[in-house]
Design a protein around this motif. Structure first.
Motif, short mmCIF file in Angstrom:
data_model
loop_
_atom_site.label_atom_id
_atom_site.label_comp_id
_atom_site.label_asym_id
_atom_site.label_seq_id
_atom_site.Cartn_x
_atom_site.Cartn_y
_atom_site.Cartn_z
N ALA A 2 0.75 -1.31 -0.11
CA ALA A 2 0.04 -0.10 0.05
C ALA A 2 0.81 1.36 0.06
CB ALA A 2 -0.84 -0.03 1.49
N LEU A 3 0.74 1.99 -0.88
CA LEU A 3 1.57 3.07 -1.13
C LEU A 3 0.74 4.33 -0.40
CD1 LEU A 3 2.68 3.12 -4.78
CD2 LEU A 3 4.04 2.18 -2.53
N LEU A 4 1.56 5.42 0.14
CA LEU A 4 1.24 6.61 1.00
C LEU A 4 0.76 7.40 -0.28
CD1 LEU A 4 3.93 7.44 3.23
CD2 LEU A 4 1.33 7.00 3.89
N THR A 5 -0.43 8.22 0.27
CA THR A 5 -0.90 9.33 -0.84
C THR A 5 -0.43 10.61 -0.11
OG1 THR A 5 -3.12 9.52 0.22
CG2 THR A 5 -2.96 7.81 -1.38
N PRO A 6 -0.22 11.57 -0.93
CA PRO A 6 -0.19 13.05 -0.49
C PRO A 6 -1.23 13.45 0.63
CG PRO A 6 -0.21 13.00 -3.00
CD PRO A 6 -0.65 11.77 -2.43
N LEU A 233 -4.71 1.52 21.41
CA LEU A 233 -4.25 0.86 20.20
C LEU A 233 -3.06 1.63 19.45
CD1 LEU A 233 -5.38 -0.57 17.49
CD2 LEU A 233 -6.65 1.22 17.05
N SER A 234 -2.34 0.72 19.18
CA SER A 234 -0.97 1.08 18.69
C SER A 234 -0.88 0.85 17.02
CB SER A 234 0.31 0.76 19.23
OG SER A 234 1.68 1.05 18.52
N THR A 235 -1.22 1.61 16.08
CA THR A 235 -1.49 1.10 14.62
C THR A 235 -0.74 2.02 13.60
OG1 THR A 235 -3.12 0.78 12.99
CG2 THR A 235 -3.44 2.55 14.75
N PRO A 236 0.05 1.39 12.86
CA PRO A 236 0.73 2.04 11.87
C PRO A 236 -0.24 2.07 10.58
CG PRO A 236 1.95 0.02 11.98
CD PRO A 236 0.83 0.36 13.33
N GLY A 237 -1.26 0.99 10.72
CA GLY A 237 -1.98 0.77 9.53
C GLY A 237 -2.77 2.19 8.98
N ILE A 238 -2.98 2.18 7.84
CA ILE A 238 -3.58 3.35 7.08
C ILE A 238 -4.60 2.86 6.25
CG2 ILE A 238 -3.29 4.99 5.49
CD1 ILE A 238 -0.46 5.32 6.34
#
Ligand code: NAI
Ligand code: 2YC
Ligand code: MG
Length: 274
Positions: A2-6, A233-238
């Protein structure tokens, strides 16, 4: 991947500052002191070059600028190369960079030109977001329990971190093959004589979790039945795996930021030992 978006990065600067304060409240350590303690390393005025990379889907708006904000926010010397790709690499080295940050669509790395230490974003992200939960005061030994949702390239290093700390870990992943692999004891690094235990999360068992880790690219992955008042909740998920409604209903504290925390973890992974 999954790529980041602006858009994902639009509020990154506020999020980094807010999460630094939250982590300090939860663990007693600021993010940079936490990372220094995780890796037993320290920054020593390294010059950090950020190289924009045009490969694959190309440059992501705000990505390099977000890395520069992270570097400077924690008092380090950084710059974005004027050139991209190989020309940017040449510019970084000839400008005296000590560490390089660069990412294509498959890997985001930190590389220490002096020590040749290299760090990978997904590994360092899983590690630091798990360490935040592990370093929260635990009321009693029995409370070393955590729910881990998402067993991919970020969730697996997190799982390994919880095992290192001797946690009992309930796991879930939408990919039943991956879930069964992990519950079956393979597909991750198991520390020697690990006292940690892994079991498949059962939403019908009525278990509530004070500590939850999530690393998936989906929303609404954290079910109400696992929450208790004040869960962390510790979440890097996007995007975030917990709805705003449930966050407010259970007064959930959420550590979530799109790029900077993981980047700081990478930098401390390649700094020199103290
Ligand atoms: P991955 O694709 O390797 O792993 C994701 C895992 O989540 C997979 O095992 C997949 O089966 C599982 N999954 C997908 N949908 C699910 C659902 N609805 N319920 C339960 N499990 C589900 O991806 P990776 O690299 O581990 O990244 C995970 C997330 O973390 C992505 O959103 C990525 O953008 C984000 N990320 C965030 C960073 C940060 O600094 N905040 C840094 C790196 C990644
Ligand atoms: O702007 C640039 O230099 C681009 N080549 C950067 C591409 C980053 C692609 N990776 C990601 O978006 C995700 C992030 C969550 C961090 C790791 N992978
Ligand atoms: Mg992050």
């Amino acid at each position: 991947m999954a790529l980041l978006t602006p858009d994902d990065l639009q509020n990154m600067t506020d999020a980094l500052v807010e999460n630094d304060n939250l982590v300090c409240t939860l663990t007693g350590l600021s993010l940079d002191r936490l990372c220094a303690d995780i890796y037993k390393t320290e920054k020593k005025n390294e010059k950090i070059a950020i190289i924009p990379v045009t490969a694959g889907c190309g440059i992501i708006g705000r990505f390099s600028e977000s890395l520069l904000f992270t570097v400077q926010h924690f008092g380090m010397d950084g710059f974005i190369t004027k050139n991209t790709d190989i020309a940017g690499f040449y510019e970084a080295v000839t400008s005296g960079a000590d560490i390089i940050l660069m990412a294509d669509d498959l890997a985001f790395v930190a590389y220490n030109l002096k020590s040749q230490k290299i760090a990978h974003n997904q590994i360092c992200t899983g590690r630091v977001y798990a360490e935040i939960l592990c370093r929260m005061p635990t009321p009693d030994a029995a409370a070393k329990e955590v729910l881990v949702i998402g067993l991919g390239k970020v969730g697996t290093p997190a799982l390994e971190t919880f095992l290192d700390y001797g946690y009992s870990i309930s796991v879930f992943d939408a990919d039943s093959r991956r879930l069964n692999e992990v519950v079956g004891g393979s597909g991750y690094r198991c520390p020697p004589n690990s006292s940690g235990k892994i079991k498949k999360y059962d939403p019908n068992a009525g278990c509530k979790f004070d500590k939850i880790f999530e690393a998936t690219p989906a929303a609404d992955t954290v079910p109400e039945c696992c929450l208790t008042n004040g869960s962390v909740l510790s979440t890097p998920g996007i995007p975030c795996g917990l709805s705003k409604t449930l966050q407010e209903k259970y007064n959930v504290k959420i550590v979530q930021e799109p790029l900077g925390i993981g980047t700081l973890s990478m930098l401390y992974a390649v700094f020199d030992k103290k």
